[in-house]
Design an enzyme around this catalytic site. Structure first.
Site, PDB file in Angstrom:
ATOM      1  N   GLU A  95      10.028   2.001  10.635  1.00 39.88           N
ATOM      2  CA  GLU A  95      10.808   3.226  10.830  1.00 39.88           C
ATOM      3  C   GLU A  95       9.801   4.355  10.881  1.00 39.88           C
ATOM      4  O   GLU A  95       9.000   4.532   9.966  1.00 39.88           O
ATOM      5  CB  GLU A  95      11.808   3.413   9.687  1.00 39.88           C
ATOM      6  CG  GLU A  95      12.808   4.528   9.943  1.00 39.88           C
ATOM      7  CD  GLU A  95      12.394   5.843   9.333  1.00 39.88           C
ATOM      8  OE1 GLU A  95      12.116   6.787  10.110  1.00 39.88           O
ATOM      9  OE2 GLU A  95      12.321   5.926   8.110  1.00 39.88           O
ATOM     10  N   LYS A 139       0.845  -1.187   0.000  1.00 35.64           N
ATOM     11  CA  LYS A 139       0.000   0.000   0.000  1.00 35.64           C
ATOM     12  C   LYS A 139       0.886   1.245   0.000  1.00 35.64           C
ATOM     13  O   LYS A 139       1.448   1.631   1.025  1.00 35.64           O
ATOM     14  CB  LYS A 139      -0.923   0.047   1.218  1.00 35.64           C
ATOM     15  CG  LYS A 139      -2.053   1.074   1.053  1.00 35.64           C
ATOM     16  CD  LYS A 139      -2.457   1.746   2.337  1.00 35.64           C
ATOM     17  CE  LYS A 139      -1.584   2.896   2.710  1.00 35.64           C
ATOM     18  NZ  LYS A 139      -1.616   4.035   1.737  1.00 35.64           N
ATOM     19  N   GLU A 177       7.637  16.424  16.529  1.00 32.15           N
ATOM     20  CA  GLU A 177       7.999  16.310  15.121  1.00 32.15           C
ATOM     21  C   GLU A 177       7.142  17.260  14.294  1.00 32.15           C
ATOM     22  O   GLU A 177       5.913  17.228  14.374  1.00 32.15           O
ATOM     23  CB  GLU A 177       7.813  14.877  14.629  1.00 32.15           C
ATOM     24  CG  GLU A 177       8.260  14.683  13.192  1.00 32.15           C
ATOM     25  CD  GLU A 177       8.107  13.252  12.718  1.00 32.15           C
ATOM     26  OE1 GLU A 177       9.018  12.747  12.044  1.00 32.15           O
ATOM     27  OE2 GLU A 177       7.069  12.634  13.019  1.00 32.15           O
ATOM     28  N   CYS A 185      12.364  12.183   7.649  1.00 29.33           N
ATOM     29  CA  CYS A 185      12.319  11.752   9.044  1.00 29.33           C
ATOM     30  C   CYS A 185      13.642  12.038   9.737  1.00 29.33           C
ATOM     31  O   CYS A 185      13.704  12.091  10.963  1.00 29.33           O
ATOM     32  CB  CYS A 185      11.963  10.282   9.139  1.00 29.33           C
ATOM     33  SG  CYS A 185      12.859   9.230   7.984  1.00 29.33           S
ATOM     34  N   GLY A 192       6.408   5.400   8.374  1.00 31.36           N
ATOM     35  CA  GLY A 192       5.339   6.381   8.531  1.00 31.36           C
ATOM     36  C   GLY A 192       5.367   6.951   9.935  1.00 31.36           C
ATOM     37  O   GLY A 192       6.401   6.945  10.605  1.00 31.36           O
ATOM     38  N   SER A 193       4.227   7.400  10.388  1.00 31.09           N
ATOM     39  CA  SER A 193       4.170   8.086  11.673  1.00 31.09           C
ATOM     40  C   SER A 193       4.220   7.090  12.833  1.00 31.09           C
ATOM     41  O   SER A 193       3.788   5.936  12.727  1.00 31.09           O
ATOM     42  CB  SER A 193       2.893   8.916  11.778  1.00 31.09           C
ATOM     43  OG  SER A 193       1.769   8.092  12.010  1.00 31.09           O
ATOM     44  N   THR A 194       4.725   7.579  13.953  1.00 28.99           N
ATOM     45  CA  THR A 194       4.793   6.759  15.161  1.00 28.99           C
ATOM     46  C   THR A 194       3.401   6.352  15.627  1.00 28.99           C
ATOM     47  O   THR A 194       3.180   5.197  16.027  1.00 28.99           O
ATOM     48  CB  THR A 194       5.519   7.530  16.271  1.00 28.99           C
ATOM     49  OG1 THR A 194       6.832   7.878  15.819  1.00 28.99           O
ATOM     50  CG2 THR A 194       5.627   6.706  17.543  1.00 28.99           C
ATOM     51  N   GLY A 195       2.448   7.282  15.557  1.00 30.70           N
ATOM     52  CA  GLY A 195       1.096   6.976  16.003  1.00 30.70           C
ATOM     53  C   GLY A 195       0.459   5.854  15.216  1.00 30.70           C
ATOM     54  O   GLY A 195      -0.174   4.953  15.788  1.00 30.70           O
ATOM     55  N   VAL A 196       0.606   5.886  13.901  1.00 28.97           N
ATOM     56  CA  VAL A 196       0.034   4.830  13.061  1.00 28.97           C
ATOM     57  C   VAL A 196       0.711   3.499  13.350  1.00 28.97           C
ATOM     58  O   VAL A 196       0.052   2.453  13.462  1.00 28.97           O
ATOM     59  CB  VAL A 196       0.152   5.202  11.571  1.00 28.97           C
ATOM     60  CG1 VAL A 196      -0.230   4.015  10.684  1.00 28.97           C
ATOM     61  CG2 VAL A 196      -0.742   6.402  11.249  1.00 28.97           C
TER      62      VAL A 196
END
Length: 545
Positions: free
Chosen positions: A297, A216, A427, A331, A269-273
């Protein structure tokens, strides 16, 4: 497949030379022509499932971030049924692909590297420039050079891994072997907008090791993702080995992460996701055939710290290049800077002088140093941090944002008196760099502050002509950055030279561009062949004395 007698070795990799695109050069004329041609096109991007183009009619649009009214492509969104089809296609392809000799799989990606280095280079670079608003230099080092390096170095690392075999002691009567099996099931690769090379590496690294993949890509990088799939097809990648499904990330992940045959996740991608995906997988363990490998990462709040002995000019260049190349959408981008009071004025003035020369605009105008940020959401978020800087800190240079034609953010340098401010901790993912000026005598205290300020630990840099200060920083910040730079900006990791990844909230530190990453995509089987098996169950100690 071809049958060979003998031990095959892949070509020894070297890093792909980066083209300069200097005025008057042939490569400059060539990329300019390709940019003009592709800007005049409107591509139709299907899903690619089992080697077949699938068009759903539910369309998203790829636009130029620097001219968002200009539509480059229409791309088809996947529904849950298409994700299921992709998983089924991966399962069908797994039977044969996993049984190919590793050298034959490597041959596909080595060929892809050569295609990208030659006939497809302009197309992938131009797609990255137009669709992701990268300058020609940023596209060249990413979409061309780095991805070519991934596709050349990964086969070399796979060769090394397969060559690691256990001992078979003389006289043991046995032959011990390790069988590097692919994982059981499919790997789910989720790739970001900001690096075409990451979009190419995340699905292909597991595939090289015999896995099949559901990929994806980011909706804001569909044009380059599409052309990467066409490169892989041209290189001979069999149908179903990598299946491209675009669309709503949550909807696609709901299907992929709930499937019994999920074998692994390769994510940037993002840490939250990433945290949410990990929670979903953890709560679903009873469903899976095996424990999924989770490789990610994620975010960064990357630092530059200067000792009073640092060179102000080198420091200023690192701030400008590290903070503002590709609009700070790396990043690894420099985002927080710690400068001693004795160096601040000179460093500030040198950095500001450079910043005032940075053109911001259409990336097809090669005089521009920066393009636009990726989309309206990013534009709103970053300009919000600029607004906060105006209220709680001091904007030294920049601070403007212009969204009438494209999503343009001026390179912005901020000074804060609060080392715990949001601008120093969160970030931003944009061209905003915040500096904290500390008393020269507090060098050691600054190192401890840097280590505890941010939850991230991706990249960092130290500048000091005093070697003992470098050693002190390296020790104090050992866990604060997975990629640590001395006298250099904290961006620009090169495959084979600086394997990339960080820890803490920055990910699992599985080091893309090294053998470490490939080990996550195999499940080793130990094989012992005994040449003369025992025929008597009794051991010597059982005999009468």
């Amino acid at each position: 497949m071809l049958t060979f007698a003998g031990v095959r070795r892949v070509p020894t990799p070297i890093n792909e030379p980066v083209r300069s695109y200097a005025p008057g050069s042939a490569e400059r004329r060539s990329i300019k022509a390709r940019l003009t041609a592709m800007a005049a096109e409107r591509a139709d991007i299907p899903l690619i499932i089992g080697g077949q183009d699938v068009r759903t009619g539910n369309l998203g649009h790829a636009v130029m971030p620097h001219d968002y009214r200009h539509v480059l492509a229409d791309w088809h969104r996947a529904g849950p049924e298409h994700v299921a089809q992709a998983i089924d296609a991966a399962a069908r392809a797994h039977h044969d692909w996993s049984r190919w000799a590793w050298e034959d799989r490597a041959g596909v990606f080595l060929r892809a590297a050569e295609l990208l280095a030659t006939t497809h280079r302009d197309t992938v670079n131009a797609a990255t420039m137009l669709g992701q608003s990268k300058t020609v230099h940023q596209a060249e080092i990413d979409a061309a050079a780095e991805l070519i390096d991934f596709w050349r170095f990964n086969p070399y690392y796979a060769q090394e891994l397969h060559g690691e075999q256990p001992i078979s002691p003389a006289g043991s009567g046995a032959w011990n072997q390790l069988d590097y099996r692919p994982l059981e099931g499919f790997v789910y690769a989720i790739t970001p907008f900001n690096f075409t090379s990451i979009a190419g590496n995340l699905p292909t690294a597991p595939a090289l090791m015999g896995n099949t993949v559901v990929w994806k890509p980011a909706g804001s990088a569909m044009l380059s993702a599409y052309y990467l799939m066409r490169v892989l097809e041209a290189a001979g990648l069999p149908p179903g080995v990598i299946n491209l499904v675009a669309g709503d990330a949550a909807a696609i992940s709901t299907v992929a992460l709930s499937h019994r045959d999920l074998a692994g996740v390769h994510f940037t991608g993002s840490t939250g996701v990433f945290n949410a995906m990990w929670q979903t997988i953890g709560a679903s363990m009873s469903r899976y055939r095996s424990y999924p490998r989770i490789v990610g990462e994620t975010g960064g709040k990357d630092f530059i710290v200067a000792h009073p002995s640092a060179d102000p000019q080198a420091l200023a260049v690192a701030i400008v290049r590290g903070g503002f190349e590709y609009q700070g959408q790396k990043c690894s981008a420099a985002s927080r800077v710690y400068i001693p009071a004795s160096l601040w004025t000179e460093t500030r003035d040198r950095a500001v002088a450079m910043m005032q020369t940075l053109g911001v605009g259409d990336v097809t105008d090669f005089r521009n140093f920066m393009g636009a940020v990726i989309d309206e959401r990013a534009f709103t978020k970053i300009s919000g941090y600029q607004a906060e800087a105006r209220q709680s800190a001091t904007i030294i240079q920049g601070g403007g944002a212009r969204g009438d034609v494209g999503y343009f953010i001026e390179p912005t340098l901020v000074q804060t008196s609060d080392p715990g401010a949001r601008l120093m901790c969160e970030e931003i993912f944009g061209p905003v760099v915040t500096a904290y000026v500390y008393p020269d005598a507090q060098w050691t205290e600054m190192l401890a502050l840097i280590d505890r300020t941010s939850p991230y630990a991706l990249t960092g840099a130290v500048f000091a002509r005093d070697r003992s200060a470098v050693e002190e920083a390296a020790a104090a910040l050992r866990h604060a950055a997975g990629n640590f730079y001395i006298h250099d900006k904290p961006t620009g990791a090169v495959v084979g030279q600086q394997p990339f990844g960080g820890g803490r909230a920055s990910g699992t530190n599985d080091k893309a561009g090294s053998k470490l990453n490939l080990t996550r995509w195999v499940s080793a089987r130990s094989v012992k062949e005994t040449f003369v098996p025992a025929l008597d169950h009794r051991y010597p100690f059982l005999a009468e004395s």
